[in-house]
Enzyme design. Structure first.
Site, mmCIF file in Angstrom:
data_model
loop_
_atom_site.group_PDB
_atom_site.id
_atom_site.type_symbol
_atom_site.label_atom_id
_atom_site.label_comp_id
_atom_site.label_asym_id
_atom_site.label_seq_id
_atom_site.Cartn_x
_atom_site.Cartn_y
_atom_site.Cartn_z
ATOM 1 N N ARG A 36 -5.633 -8.103 -10.807
ATOM 2 C CA ARG A 36 -6.140 -9.374 -11.335
ATOM 3 C C ARG A 36 -7.523 -9.141 -11.958
ATOM 4 O O ARG A 36 -8.097 -8.067 -11.804
ATOM 5 C CB ARG A 36 -6.297 -10.359 -10.175
ATOM 6 C CG ARG A 36 -7.285 -9.827 -9.126
ATOM 7 C CD ARG A 36 -7.639 -10.812 -8.040
ATOM 8 N NE ARG A 36 -8.698 -10.298 -7.187
ATOM 9 C CZ ARG A 36 -8.525 -9.508 -6.129
ATOM 10 N NH1 ARG A 36 -7.304 -9.124 -5.779
ATOM 11 N NH2 ARG A 36 -9.561 -9.080 -5.424
ATOM 12 N N LYS A 60 0.842 -1.215 0.000
ATOM 13 C CA LYS A 60 0.000 0.000 0.000
ATOM 14 C C LYS A 60 0.869 1.254 0.000
ATOM 15 O O LYS A 60 0.498 2.262 -0.611
ATOM 16 C CB LYS A 60 -0.937 0.023 1.208
ATOM 17 C CG LYS A 60 -1.791 -1.231 1.386
ATOM 18 C CD LYS A 60 -2.579 -1.614 0.181
ATOM 19 C CE LYS A 60 -2.593 -3.127 0.015
ATOM 20 N NZ LYS A 60 -2.713 -3.611 -1.343
#
Ligand code: MV4
Length: 479
Positions: free
Chosen positions: A291, A115
């Site tokens: 993804r 992050k």
């Protein structure tokens, strides 16, 4: 690209194979011992056993899968979601073995897996982010000063976390040090990386994500949003497209921000940029999922695209077949994740035998399914049986169709989230569009579901009696 290996199981493996077949590409399934008879194995042109049931002895064995891919002379590997799909080392291993990884470059996976690295990467791109720190906290007193300046409650997040893992709410300054100590040791335990940062806690947000698609020629488009606020403990249950709260101008701004996030990490292929939307409709970048997501079908239905086909085209080096201005939203799509979990018993997995398993069919109904009647549900994997997806001209139509499709879905032998889907679809907060990420916590309790089922049973009984009496009257009419 003549042959691809699908490094996954269940509904997503089948979903990917369907598009491959449509494109004239041969498919290779891999499977574990417990999946010998599974539908994804039967659906593939060829199938190879890769190991024992536990994922770390089969579907997570990157090197073993590469070995199979080489032996079977496949050109590319599609990882689906979960398992190896966001494993940067696996993506690299594919390329090192001259096998195309159908997904982004490992560099993008790595950046977005952290992050803090993600925040660093997008810094120069003017993306709105929740007020907070953008470096790992090393000096706790200094961090406390920042927390006081931001204002409590704040949220501590683990850099290596994501999808809700490694987060901790801190209500006031008194708890700050102790919560920080706990968060760091939890992050070390869970991820082997104790880097944490803090953000202002957005108390009642919506979770809106933007689908993006990028080719290898520098073209990036977004395919609008998915509303994913109906979730339980960070597991999404109902998703939809479009969101009923976005105006076209907000949609465009969020779409443009998502494209910039993709640009910031040289993204290739299908990706999803997650945002929080607060009550004032300010949006903030949270993270990017590198993804194809579980809920991609709602986007496919409202944009009339096949995201797997686009992934394959991009992986073959082709240019995206459309520009941003060619894309528009038509109609409304809803998705319910059908889990073998008991909504009356804290959503505990309800594994067992599928005594009856019949899918609903009809116009506007799509079921992305991985199971069949007579199967046992393995305990080793995610208990999602299928995704029930409905499409209508309007949100109301999609909701009504969902209620009908749930009623027509026949499952006996295990408890599922189907009745929970009906509960959501009939709830005023959901129907009005006025809900946030706390919907399940605020509006759901097992007793309410039981009550709803009872009142539905009463209504069904009343209708039956009424029609019976009407028939009796007709019969009596001659006297
Ligand atoms: C937040 C937040 C409130 N404030 N960040 C959860 C998943 C991960 N992607 C980030 N998450 C959140 N980050 C700030 N600064 C609330 C959540 C959150 C959440 C986000 C999306 C969907 C469901 C959620 C459920 C609880 C918390």
């Amino acid at each position: 690209m003549k042959k691809i290996l699908i490094a996954n199981r269940g509904e997503i493996a089948i979903r990917v194979m369907k598009t491959a077949k449509k494109m004239g590409i041969k498919t290779v399934a891999v499977y574990s011992t417990i999946d010998r008879q599974s539908p994804h194995v039967k659906f593939a042109d060829e199938a190879v056993l890769i190991g024992e049931a536990p994922s770390n002895k089969s579907y997570l064995l990157g090197e073993k899968i590469i070995e199979v891919a080489k032996k079977m002379h496949v050109d590319a590997i599609h990882p689906g979601y979960g398992f190896l799909s966001e494993n940067a080392d696996f993506a690299e291993l594919c390329e090192a073995n001259q096998i195309t990884f159908i997904g982004p470059k490992s560099k993008a996976i790595k950046i977005m897996g952290s992050k803090l690295a993600a925040k660093e990467a997008v810094k120069a791109y003017d993306i709105p982010m929740v007020p907070g720190t953008d470096e790992a906290i090393t000096d706790i007193p200094e961090a406390k000063k920042i927390a006081n300046a931001i204002g409590f409650p704040i949220l501590i997040k683990a850099s290596a976390g994501g999808g809700g893992k490694g987060m901790r709410i801190v209500e006031n300054a008194k708890e700050f040090e102790s919560q920080m100590d706990r968060a760091i040791s939890e992050a070390i335990n869970a991820f082997g990386d104790g880097s944490v940062f803090i953000e202002k806690y957005v108390a009642t947000p919506r979770h809106i994500e933007i689908q993006i698609m990028a080719d290898t020629h520098g073209n990036i488009v977004h395919l609008f949003e998915r509303e994913c606020s109906i979730q339980r403990r960070h597991q999404k249950v109902v998703e939809e497209a479009p969101s009923s709260v976005l105006t076209s101008s907000l949609r465009q701004k969020m779409g443009e921000a998502a494209v910039k996030v993709a640009k910031a990490c040289d993204y290739i292929g299908a990706g999803t940029v997650e945002f929080l939307l607060d009550e004032q409709h300010n949006f903030y970048f949270l993270e990017m999922n590198t993804r194809l997501q579980v809920e991609h079908p709602v986007t496919e239905l409202v944009t009339n695209t096949d995201l797997v086909e686009l992934q394959i085209q991009v992986a073959r080096g082709e240019t995206l077949p459309f520009k941003q201005s060619d894309l528009k939203i038509t109609g409304h799509a809803l998705e319910l994740r059908v889990y073998a979990e008991d909504p009356l018993n804290d959503f505990l997995p309800s594994v067992g035998h599928l005594d009856t398993y019949k899918l609903p069919t009809g116009k506007g109904i799509r079921v992305d399914n991985g199971f069949e009647q007579g199967m046992d549900i393995p305990i080793y994997y995610d208990p999602m049986l299928a995704k029930l997806i409905t499409y209508g001209n309007t949100r109301e139509e999609a909701i009504e169709l969902m209620i009908e499709a749930i009623a027509a879905y026949e499952i006996e032998g295990v408890e599922t989230t189907l009745p929970f889907g009906t509960y959501v679809c009939e709830h005023d907060a959901f129907r009005s569009g006025n809900f946030d990420t706390h919907f399940v916590k605020n509006h759901y309790a097992p007793e309410k579901l039981i009550e709803q089922q009872k009142s539905e049973a009463r209504i069904a009984a009343l209708i039956a009696i009424k029609s019976h009496m009407a028939k009796q009257k007709l019969l009596r009419l001659p006297d």
